[in-house]
Design an enzyme around this catalytic site. Structure first.
Site, mmCIF file in Angstrom:
data_model
loop_
_atom_site.group_PDB
_atom_site.id
_atom_site.type_symbol
_atom_site.label_atom_id
_atom_site.label_comp_id
_atom_site.label_asym_id
_atom_site.label_seq_id
_atom_site.Cartn_x
_atom_site.Cartn_y
_atom_site.Cartn_z
ATOM 1 N N ASN A 110 0.921 -3.957 4.264
ATOM 2 C CA ASN A 110 1.432 -5.194 3.661
ATOM 3 C C ASN A 110 2.362 -4.818 2.511
ATOM 4 O O ASN A 110 2.192 -5.261 1.380
ATOM 5 C CB ASN A 110 0.297 -6.091 3.187
ATOM 6 C CG ASN A 110 0.774 -7.494 2.866
ATOM 7 O OD1 ASN A 110 1.700 -8.002 3.494
ATOM 8 N ND2 ASN A 110 0.160 -8.130 1.886
ATOM 9 N N LEU A 111 3.355 -4.029 2.838
ATOM 10 C CA LEU A 111 4.187 -3.379 1.833
ATOM 11 C C LEU A 111 5.061 -4.371 1.071
ATOM 12 O O LEU A 111 5.612 -5.313 1.638
ATOM 13 C CB LEU A 111 5.072 -2.327 2.503
ATOM 14 C CG LEU A 111 4.334 -1.249 3.309
ATOM 15 C CD1 LEU A 111 5.337 -0.270 3.902
ATOM 16 C CD2 LEU A 111 3.305 -0.525 2.459
ATOM 17 N N HIS A 124 5.536 -0.668 -3.339
ATOM 18 C CA HIS A 124 5.331 0.438 -2.394
ATOM 19 C C HIS A 124 6.660 1.137 -2.081
ATOM 20 O O HIS A 124 6.726 2.367 -2.015
ATOM 21 C CB HIS A 124 4.747 -0.077 -1.078
ATOM 22 C CG HIS A 124 3.382 -0.676 -1.191
ATOM 23 N ND1 HIS A 124 3.158 -2.024 -1.032
ATOM 24 C CD2 HIS A 124 2.173 -0.119 -1.440
ATOM 25 C CE1 HIS A 124 1.862 -2.262 -1.167
ATOM 26 N NE2 HIS A 124 1.241 -1.136 -1.422
ATOM 27 N N SER A 183 -0.195 -6.784 -3.119
ATOM 28 C CA SER A 183 -0.363 -7.389 -1.800
ATOM 29 C C SER A 183 -1.244 -8.623 -1.854
ATOM 30 O O SER A 183 -1.160 -9.499 -0.988
ATOM 31 C CB SER A 183 -0.961 -6.364 -0.830
ATOM 32 O OG SER A 183 -0.093 -5.264 -0.650
ATOM 33 N N ARG A 184 -2.097 -8.709 -2.866
ATOM 34 C CA ARG A 184 -3.015 -9.843 -2.977
ATOM 35 C C ARG A 184 -2.382 -11.058 -3.662
ATOM 36 O O ARG A 184 -3.007 -12.122 -3.709
ATOM 37 C CB ARG A 184 -4.281 -9.420 -3.718
ATOM 38 C CG ARG A 184 -5.172 -8.454 -2.934
ATOM 39 C CD ARG A 184 -6.462 -8.141 -3.679
ATOM 40 N NE ARG A 184 -7.423 -7.433 -2.853
ATOM 41 C CZ ARG A 184 -7.575 -6.116 -2.819
ATOM 42 N NH1 ARG A 184 -6.783 -5.354 -3.574
ATOM 43 N NH2 ARG A 184 -8.485 -5.547 -2.051
ATOM 44 N N GLN A 242 -7.278 4.029 -11.104
ATOM 45 C CA GLN A 242 -7.259 4.744 -9.825
ATOM 46 C C GLN A 242 -6.426 6.015 -9.935
ATOM 47 O O GLN A 242 -6.823 7.081 -9.435
ATOM 48 C CB GLN A 242 -6.686 3.838 -8.740
ATOM 49 C CG GLN A 242 -6.427 4.539 -7.420
ATOM 50 C CD GLN A 242 -5.851 3.609 -6.370
ATOM 51 O OE1 GLN A 242 -6.581 2.874 -5.725
ATOM 52 N NE2 GLN A 242 -4.535 3.616 -6.206
ATOM 53 N N GLN A 281 7.828 -4.418 -2.721
ATOM 54 C CA GLN A 281 8.808 -3.557 -3.380
ATOM 55 C C GLN A 281 8.157 -2.452 -4.197
ATOM 56 O O GLN A 281 8.730 -1.370 -4.358
ATOM 57 C CB GLN A 281 9.728 -4.398 -4.276
ATOM 58 C CG GLN A 281 10.933 -3.637 -4.815
ATOM 59 C CD GLN A 281 11.809 -3.081 -3.704
ATOM 60 O OE1 GLN A 281 12.154 -3.793 -2.752
ATOM 61 N NE2 GLN A 281 12.163 -1.803 -3.792
ATOM 62 N N ASP A 310 -2.306 0.467 -10.759
ATOM 63 C CA ASP A 310 -3.709 0.847 -10.595
ATOM 64 C C ASP A 310 -3.968 2.068 -11.479
ATOM 65 O O ASP A 310 -4.184 3.186 -10.984
ATOM 66 C CB ASP A 310 -4.004 1.149 -9.125
ATOM 67 C CG ASP A 310 -3.773 -0.065 -8.239
ATOM 68 O OD1 ASP A 310 -4.569 -0.999 -8.302
ATOM 69 O OD2 ASP A 310 -2.770 -0.070 -7.499
#
Length: 283
Positions: free
Chosen positions: A32-33, A37, A188-189, A155, A35, A152
């Site tokens: 679900n790329l 990504h 993406s969310r 992460q 910009q 993130d």
């Protein structure tokens, strides 16, 4: 662009690159790329001869009440976009290939300490799932470098710690957060947000900027600065998961000699969880 879903086939291709002394960059994604990504891919292309992108929605990093089944899957569109960008290989493994003995029998990779705080406290087991899949993908792709978004932030720190602790022979690059024109961090969310929530969502970034300004002006009452932000966001309609000011290097509470901190935030609008962060120099 080659699309490979088989681990053995990926390794065959990898050996040919190795024989030609190619520098390999890797961008792991869940698809679900957007910009953000694509900016990772652009950075990878600048630094390497070969770019590999993976798309794998990793069940191990989703909690029991999270959005694994609902997570957007747009493989055909993602494939077309990556092909146009000149990506060399798109790796699309299946769950049965990644976790051949099942999720319960899987060997796990866990980075202690940093995985249990902040976001890790809100999402138990999440970073264990992230570290495990990233470690497995690194073993499959064997890149010279890998690219992750700074959105993130925790992460990214977990992955850097894993690479250091396990003496992995690659460099991890963090790439600046990509934002919409109104400041909302791309995710993406974000498509889960309704019209009213989408209009309100950039307020999270605005409040973090205000926290940043307070710190840069000389304030060091971090608890009060955090409380002020939480109150403002709650009044605006957000449900706060956490707002924290931590050491940018260790993610621990800032010490007196700290030179760089990071403001970390997670908040809900309805059922949609938004995360963001800002780094601040104390020098």
């Amino acid at each position: 662009m080659r699309v490979i879903s088989n681990i053995a086939s990926l390794r065959d291709v990898r050996r040919s690159w190795q024989a030609d002394s190619k520098v390999i960059a890797f961008v792991p994604t869940m698809g679900n790329l957007h910009q953000g990504h694509l900016n990772l891919v652009k950075e990878a292309k600048l630094k390497a001869d070969i770019v590999v992108v993976s798309i794998f929605v990793n069940p191990l990093q989703f909690g029991p009440d999270e959005d694994l089944e609902a997570y957007p899957r747009t493989l055909e569109n993602d494939r077309n976009v990556l092909s146009e960008m000149g990506v060399d290989v798109l790796f699309t493994p299946q769950v049965k290939d990644i976790y051949s003995r099942g999720l319960e029998q899987q060997t796990f990779v866990e980075v202690p300490g940093i995985s249990y705080m902040i976001c890790g406290a809100s999402r138990p087991g999440h970073f264990r799932g992230v570290a495990t899949i990233v470690c497995k993908l690194f073993n499959m792709v064997q890149p010279n470098m890998a690219f992750f978004g700074e959105k993130d932030f925790q992460q990214l720190q977990v992955i850097k710690a894993m690479v250091t602790d396990l003496s992995m022979n690659l460099t991890v690059h963090g790439v600046k957060t990509t934002r919409e024109t109104d400041g909302l961090a791309m995710s993406s969310r974000n498509q889960y947000l309704n019209v009213e929530q989408r209009a309100l969502a950039p307020t999270l970034y605005t409040r973090l900027q205000e926290m940043q300004q307070k710190i840069e002006s000389g304030r060091r009452d971090f608890s009060r600065i955090t409380s002020e932000c939480c109150e403002q966001l709650a009044e605006a309609g957000f449900s706060i998961d956490y707002i924290e000011i931590r050491s940018a290097d260790t993610l621990l509470q800032p010490g007196h000699e700290e030179t760089n901190v990071v403001i970390l935030a997670a908040a809900f609008l309805g059922r949609t969880r938004l995360i963001d962060n800002l780094q601040v120099s104390l020098a």
